[in-house]
Design an enzyme around this catalytic site. Structure first.
Site, PDB file in Angstrom:
ATOM      1  CD  GLN A 194     -37.155 105.910  62.709  1.00 51.93           C
ATOM      2  OE1 GLN A 194     -37.468 104.942  63.382  1.00 51.93           O
ATOM      3  NE2 GLN A 194     -36.519 105.778  61.553  1.00 51.93           N
ATOM      4  CB  CYS A 254     -39.475 115.639  52.426  1.00 47.58           C
ATOM      5  SG  CYS A 254     -38.156 116.780  51.947  1.00 47.58           S
ATOM      6  CG  ASN A 294     -34.208 115.892  63.289  1.00 49.65           C
ATOM      7  OD1 ASN A 294     -33.450 115.843  64.258  1.00 49.65           O
ATOM      8  ND2 ASN A 294     -34.878 114.829  62.857  1.00 49.65           N
ATOM      9  CE1 TYR A 338     -24.348 112.062  62.577  1.00 53.14           C
ATOM     10  CE2 TYR A 338     -22.798 112.504  64.359  1.00 53.14           C
ATOM     11  CZ  TYR A 338     -24.095 112.471  63.869  1.00 53.14           C
ATOM     12  OH  TYR A 338     -25.144 112.845  64.684  1.00 53.14           O
TER      13      TYR A 338
END
Length: 254
Positions: free
Chosen positions: A15, A63, A91, A147
């Protein structure tokens, strides 16, 4: 770099941005392996892309980028299916300040593992590795320090690999894409994703200031970066304030 007949792997592609990157490459003739730890959404996206784009040149492989065996199987399956790999897009990523070790494992270690495997597979035929960072890899983000650290790490790791003489000799290029906030599930965070030293409220101050982009806009920038033959060591940022306009930071020198 022409994409017709090229073989690509995209992690975290069930997604969001990963799916958009895969779709954009398939539209231009590439054969794509989309991978994700979410098997249900991954299979659903694979079927949808095949139907929408009228192609059989897309497959799904489960994965978890924190699992080395999964990563190796993803590459091996792609080679068996398509004969090799030309493009790798690391990604997969999450934003979770509370379970910060998972954030590091997926966002940074996953990119490192994916890049090292990609270098092995690309060394005989050359190719491109695009690692997805974030505007948080360029500027500080008070609401999500862990992050932010992982995304800074992605840039440092990618650029350091790009100046390796062996990379140049193997005709491999590495670059980073750093979009600002995008309308993807990663923004569906609750207070449970944050600690007392980070907060959803602080993060959303940055979101409101910078704005939220559409995945299609980021995908256009991704294709531009991918097709740039002089992209080794480049960092591309995409901002909603300037639409599709992009900025390259100084490129690494070999």
């Amino acid at each position: 770099m022409e994409l017709v007949g090229k073989v690509a792997i995209v992690t975290g592609a069930a997604q969001g941005l990963g799916r958009a990157f895969a779709r954009a490459m398939i539209q231009r003739g590439a054969k794509v392996c989309i991978s994700d730890q979410n098997v249900e959404k991954g299979n659903t996206s694979c079927v949808a892309l095949r139907k929408e784009l009228n192609t059989a040149d897309v497959n799904f492989v489960k994965c978890d980028v924190t699992q080395q065996d999964d990563m190796k199987n993803m590459f091996d399956d792609t080679v068996r299916r398509y004969g090799g790999v030309d493009i790798v897009v690391n990604n997969a990523g999450i934003m979770n300040e509370r379970t910060w070790s998972s954030c590091v494992d997926i966002n940074l270690k996953g990119v490192i593992q994916g890049t090292l495997l990609a270098l092995e597979h690309l060394q005989e035929r050359g190719g491109v590795i695009i690692n997805i960072s974030s505007i948080a890899g360029v500027v500080p983000v008070a609401g999500a320090p862990v992050y932010t650290a992982t995304k800074h790490g992605v840039i440092g790791f990618t650029r350091s690999c790009s100046v390796n003489p062996k990379v140049k000799a193997a005709n491999i290029r590495l670059a980073c894409l750093c979009p600002t906030f995008t309308d993807t599930p990663i923004l569906d965070m609750t207070d449970d994703h944050f600690t007392s030293w980070s907060s959803r409220q602080n993060l959303w101050k940055d979101v409101e200031q910078l704005g939220i982009m559409k995945v299609e806009t980021v995908a256009q920038g991704f294709i531009q970066l991918l097709l740039d033959k002089d992209n080794n060591g480049a960092i591309m940022t995409i901002s909603p304030n300037r639409g599709i306009q992009t900025k390259y930071y100084p490129k690494a020198r070999m």
